[in-house]
Scaffold this active site. Structure first.
Site, PDB file in Angstrom:
ATOM      1  N   GLY A 251       0.792  -1.165  -0.249  1.00  0.00           N
ATOM      2  CA  GLY A 251       0.130   0.101   0.000  1.00  0.00           C
ATOM      3  C   GLY A 251       0.784   1.183   0.006  1.00  0.00           C
ATOM      4  N   CYS A 252       0.151   2.139  -0.028  1.00  0.00           N
ATOM      5  CA  CYS A 252       1.067   3.705   0.133  1.00  0.00           C
ATOM      6  C   CYS A 252       1.947   3.846   1.189  1.00  0.00           C
ATOM      7  CB  CYS A 252      -0.047   4.875  -0.283  1.00  0.00           C
ATOM      8  SG  CYS A 252      -1.235   5.130   1.273  1.00  0.00           S
TER       9      CYS A 252
END
Length: 385
Positions: free
Chosen positions: A358-359
């Site tokens: 994910g980010c």
């Protein structure tokens, strides 16, 4: 009146006179600087010595140049200079030293100190050279403690801590929070990004969101170089305080590291940094912090970490993948090195899961229906906190 009393009185009046002149009262810290080996020449290092000496520090310049206000220890080359520095440290002739390279033992690494661009806030980088441990996670745990020691010796009573988002950050966070739960006074900060948390992003480095940024020493070395030379193209380190003092349990040599690319402002600040640590009784602070960390369960945490590492080195169990399903829910906070094992822990419970990125770092992806149950399984297994 005896000669001993006369000397004490004379020394006291001399200290008072020097204090009125420099604004710094008390016994002057004695700091040596090895001046040979700089990419910018001895003139650069001597200029730094002269600048720092004006701030109430007894500076001993080990090299070939001389200047008013600085005591020169004449040597013919860099190797001879390091030998002389070691002798002066061992004899107590000096309180600390600033040098361009030093062979620290395993267990000792240096806490850098930078000034961030934009808002000009100071940031302790834990750590920048040396090796706190041959194990990455154990090293980062120790780096956090070393950073706290250094910041407190520099006058920060309650320094805040953040962990840079590098490999090992999530596991280091989990273990450090165990130490916190055990009673060790570690104060985590929140990322300046909207999703918060004590795992820091690159933005937090530039903003100096925490007082102490924890990472592995190789990453810290790069960070220190970039922050100190961001305006110069890399050839000249113009800002900050260098790579800092070697800190480790029981280690009592105050040796500060600078780079061959360090310029006059950084070298002068490194000498001032050393003097500040002398005045802040860094080794007394270290003893107290190590005692507090051990009381809070540091040794047990490190032993459990070692046992888990040895267990993971054993052949992994062959687990069958459950039937695939749509995975839209995310569980963050998994250490990247544990991702595949965490997925298999869910498969073992017949929950389909996938690893992803994910980010904010590594994630486990599961169905919305299985998210809460999956989190509980992963928490019980020690993959999330």
């Amino acid at each position: 009146m005896g000669k001993g009393i006369e000397k004490i009185i004379a020394d006291t009046f001399l200290e008072m006179a020097e204090g009125l002149e420099t604004g710094s009262f008390g016994k002057k810290p004695k700091i040596a600087l090895t001046g040979m080996g700089s990419e910018h020449g001895e003139e650069t290092t001597m200029k730094a010595a002269v600048e720092a000496a004006r701030d109430g520090i007894d500076v001993y310049y080990i090299g070939t140049l001389e200047a008013e206000g600085v005591t020169t220890i004449k040597v013919s080359n860099d190797e001879e200079g390091h030998d002389r520095m070691d002798e002066m440290l061992a004899s107590g002739e000096i309180d600390g030293a600033v040098t361009m390279h030093y062979p620290f033992p395993i267990g000792v690494s240096t806490v850098g100190r930078a000034v961030t661009p934009g808002i000009g806030k100071e940031l302790f980088i834990a750590n920048t050279t040396g090796t706190s441990s041959t194990d990455r996670i154990e090293g980062m745990i120790k780096n956090a403690i070393y950073g706290i020691i250094t910041a407190k010796a520099c006058g920060l009573k309650e320094p805040t801590v953040g962990i840079l988002n590098v490999d090992g950050a999530r596991q280091a966070e989990k273990e450090l929070k165990k130490l916190q739960e055990g009673g060790y006074d570690i104060r985590f900060t929140e990322s300046s990004r909207a999703d918060g948390g004590c795992v820091m992003r690159g933005n937090d480095v530039l903003r100096a969101t925490p007082d102490i940024m924890v990472m592995d020493s190789l990453t810290g070395n790069v960070m220190s170089k970039m922050l100190s030379s961001f305006t110069t193209g890399g050839s000249y380190e113009a800002t900050g305080f260098g790579y800092g003092p070697g800190i480790g349990e029981g280690y009592k040599n105050l040796v500060m590291i600078i780079s061959r690319a360090s310029g006059t402002p950084v070298i002068a600040n490194a000498i001032r940094y050393a003097a500040q640590l002398v005045r802040g009784k860094v080794f007394e602070v270290a003893a107290a912090e190590f005692a507090a960390a051990k009381k809070a369960g540091l040794d047990k945490i490190l032993a459990e970490l070692k046992a888990a590492r040895e267990k993971s080195a054993a052949p992994s169990e062959d687990v069958k993948e459950p039937a695939k399903e749509i995975v839209t829910a995310q569980i963050p906070g998994i250490e990247v090195m544990d991702l595949e094992d965490a997925v298999k822990a869910l498969w073992k419970e017949n929950i389909y899961a996938e690893s992803g990125m994910g980010c904010t770092g590594p994630i486990i992806r599961v169905s919305d229906a299985n998210k809460d149950k999956s989190f509980d399984i992963l928490k019980k297994a020690g993959y999330v906190s």
